[in-house]
Motif scaffolding. Sequence first.
Motif, PDB file in Angstrom:
ATOM      1  N   MET A  21      41.701 104.255  45.779  1.00 29.41           N
ATOM      2  CA  MET A  21      42.820 104.391  46.688  1.00 29.41           C
ATOM      3  C   MET A  21      42.374 104.045  48.109  1.00 29.41           C
ATOM      4  SD  MET A  21      45.508 105.351  44.792  1.00 29.41           S
ATOM      5  CE  MET A  21      44.922 104.024  43.766  1.00 29.41           C
ATOM      6  N   ALA A  22      43.347 103.804  48.958  1.00 29.84           N
ATOM      7  CA  ALA A  22      43.060 103.307  50.301  1.00 29.84           C
ATOM      8  C   ALA A  22      43.175 104.401  51.355  1.00 29.84           C
ATOM      9  CB  ALA A  22      44.028 102.187  50.642  1.00 29.84           C
ATOM     10  N   THR A  23      42.489 104.156  52.465  1.00 33.31           N
ATOM     11  CA  THR A  23      42.662 104.969  53.657  1.00 33.31           C
ATOM     12  C   THR A  23      43.535 104.160  54.600  1.00 33.31           C
ATOM     13  OG1 THR A  23      40.511 106.001  53.347  1.00 33.31           O
ATOM     14  CG2 THR A  23      41.495 106.173  55.545  1.00 33.31           C
ATOM     15  N   ILE A  24      44.686 104.717  54.947  1.00 32.15           N
ATOM     16  CA  ILE A  24      45.724 103.996  55.673  1.00 32.15           C
ATOM     17  C   ILE A  24      45.971 104.642  57.023  1.00 32.15           C
ATOM     18  CG2 ILE A  24      48.174 103.343  55.640  1.00 32.15           C
ATOM     19  CD1 ILE A  24      47.946 103.431  52.525  1.00 32.15           C
ATOM     20  N   LEU A  25      46.094 103.803  58.049  1.00 34.65           N
ATOM     21  CA  LEU A  25      46.526 104.262  59.362  1.00 34.65           C
ATOM     22  C   LEU A  25      47.966 103.812  59.534  1.00 34.65           C
ATOM     23  CD1 LEU A  25      45.879 105.615  62.059  1.00 34.65           C
ATOM     24  CD2 LEU A  25      45.127 103.380  62.889  1.00 34.65           C
ATOM     25  N   LEU A  26      48.851 104.758  59.773  1.00 34.38           N
ATOM     26  CA  LEU A  26      50.282 104.497  59.908  1.00 34.38           C
ATOM     27  C   LEU A  26      50.702 104.741  61.345  1.00 34.38           C
ATOM     28  CD1 LEU A  26      53.172 104.061  58.757  1.00 34.38           C
ATOM     29  CD2 LEU A  26      53.166 106.497  58.172  1.00 34.38           C
ATOM     30  N   ALA A  27      51.342 103.752  61.966  1.00 33.88           N
ATOM     31  CA  ALA A  27      51.835 103.886  63.340  1.00 33.88           C
ATOM     32  C   ALA A  27      53.323 103.571  63.372  1.00 33.88           C
ATOM     33  CB  ALA A  27      51.077 102.942  64.273  1.00 33.88           C
ATOM     34  N   ASP A  28      54.114 104.562  63.749  1.00 35.67           N
ATOM     35  CA  ASP A  28      55.560 104.364  63.897  1.00 35.67           C
ATOM     36  C   ASP A  28      56.085 105.419  64.853  1.00 35.67           C
ATOM     37  OD1 ASP A  28      58.451 104.201  63.494  1.00 35.67           O
ATOM     38  OD2 ASP A  28      57.982 103.062  61.689  1.00 35.67           O
ATOM     39  N   ASP A  29      56.954 105.006  65.763  1.00 34.02           N
ATOM     40  CA  ASP A  29      57.495 105.951  66.739  1.00 34.02           C
ATOM     41  C   ASP A  29      58.678 106.741  66.194  1.00 34.02           C
ATOM     42  OD1 ASP A  29      58.932 103.531  66.770  1.00 34.02           O
ATOM     43  OD2 ASP A  29      59.634 103.853  68.814  1.00 34.02           O
ATOM     44  N   ASP A  30      59.098 106.468  64.976  1.00 34.84           N
ATOM     45  CA  ASP A  30      60.200 107.189  64.343  1.00 34.84           C
ATOM     46  C   ASP A  30      59.618 108.241  63.395  1.00 34.84           C
ATOM     47  OD1 ASP A  30      62.214 108.001  62.459  1.00 34.84           O
ATOM     48  OD2 ASP A  30      63.366 106.209  62.961  1.00 34.84           O
ATOM     49  N   ALA A  31      59.799 109.504  63.739  1.00 32.97           N
ATOM     50  CA  ALA A  31      59.201 110.596  62.966  1.00 32.97           C
ATOM     51  C   ALA A  31      59.676 110.601  61.513  1.00 32.97           C
ATOM     52  CB  ALA A  31      59.517 111.937  63.634  1.00 32.97           C
ATOM     53  N   ALA A  32      60.944 110.293  61.274  1.00 32.94           N
ATOM     54  CA  ALA A  32      61.466 110.301  59.912  1.00 32.94           C
ATOM     55  C   ALA A  32      60.801 109.217  59.068  1.00 32.94           C
ATOM     56  CB  ALA A  32      62.979 110.107  59.923  1.00 32.94           C
ATOM     57  N   ARG A  42      57.827 107.850  59.649  1.00 37.16           N
ATOM     58  CA  ARG A  42      56.427 108.266  59.475  1.00 37.16           C
ATOM     59  C   ARG A  42      56.290 109.239  58.318  1.00 37.16           C
ATOM     60  NH1 ARG A  42      56.347 109.216  65.206  1.00 37.16           N
ATOM     61  NH2 ARG A  42      56.360 111.431  64.781  1.00 37.16           N
ATOM     62  N   ASP A  43      57.154 110.246  58.296  1.00 32.63           N
ATOM     63  CA  ASP A  43      57.054 111.286  57.277  1.00 32.63           C
ATOM     64  C   ASP A  43      57.334 110.728  55.883  1.00 32.63           C
ATOM     65  OD1 ASP A  43      56.658 114.069  56.520  1.00 32.63           O
ATOM     66  OD2 ASP A  43      58.809 114.044  56.059  1.00 32.63           O
ATOM     67  N   LEU A  44      58.373 109.911  55.751  1.00 34.69           N
ATOM     68  CA  LEU A  44      58.712 109.357  54.438  1.00 34.69           C
ATOM     69  C   LEU A  44      57.614 108.443  53.909  1.00 34.69           C
ATOM     70  CD1 LEU A  44      62.508 108.571  54.927  1.00 34.69           C
ATOM     71  CD2 LEU A  44      61.506 110.281  53.410  1.00 34.69           C
ATOM     72  N   VAL A  45      57.105 107.553  54.758  1.00 35.67           N
ATOM     73  CA  VAL A  45      56.055 106.629  54.329  1.00 35.67           C
ATOM     74  C   VAL A  45      54.784 107.393  53.988  1.00 35.67           C
ATOM     75  CG1 VAL A  45      54.592 104.701  55.053  1.00 35.67           C
ATOM     76  CG2 VAL A  45      57.048 104.652  55.550  1.00 35.67           C
ATOM     77  N   ARG A  46      54.435 108.356  54.830  1.00 34.24           N
ATOM     78  CA  ARG A  46      53.232 109.159  54.573  1.00 34.24           C
ATOM     79  C   ARG A  46      53.330 109.856  53.226  1.00 34.24           C
ATOM     80  NH1 ARG A  46      52.326 114.091  54.212  1.00 34.24           N
ATOM     81  NH2 ARG A  46      54.270 114.703  55.205  1.00 34.24           N
ATOM     82  N   ARG A  47      54.445 110.509  52.974  1.00 38.41           N
ATOM     83  CA  ARG A  47      54.603 111.246  51.723  1.00 38.41           C
ATOM     84  C   ARG A  47      54.590 110.324  50.508  1.00 38.41           C
ATOM     85  NH1 ARG A  47      59.463 114.804  51.528  1.00 38.41           N
ATOM     86  NH2 ARG A  47      60.385 113.321  52.975  1.00 38.41           N
ATOM     87  N   ALA A  48      55.249 109.186  50.622  1.00 39.42           N
ATOM     88  CA  ALA A  48      55.300 108.247  49.494  1.00 39.42           C
ATOM     89  C   ALA A  48      53.915 107.716  49.160  1.00 39.42           C
ATOM     90  CB  ALA A  48      56.245 107.092  49.819  1.00 39.42           C
TER      91      ALA A  48
END
Length: 120
Positions: A1-12, A14-20
Amino acid sequence: MATILLADDDAAVRDLVRRALAADGHSVHVTQDGLEALEQLTANGAAYDILITDVDMPQLDGISLAEKALRLKPALAIVLMSGFSDQLDRAARLKVAKLLSIPKPFTLEQIKQLVKSVLA
């Protein structure tokens, strides 16, 4: 599996992508804008396999972030997210082996599949 850095100014988003992506077994580190993501890359760049970033963010947009990130780690895979297709056209100038984009809005299954294809 990968280690991912996610950058988005929209909290919703960010949360959905992180959880998925976490549900698929990836380690996802979340930042709320390009500057915070650049700080993480500067401090821990070697740890990340993929940068997933929104294109339209204040202060440091996603394409500028990707350019700076690639200077730090040229082999980093980049996924650009945008609701504006003309912004994704700017990404053509990026010199990167693995560059994918996804238009917003997208489904969780689409982002999961995109990450799988980056890792393939």
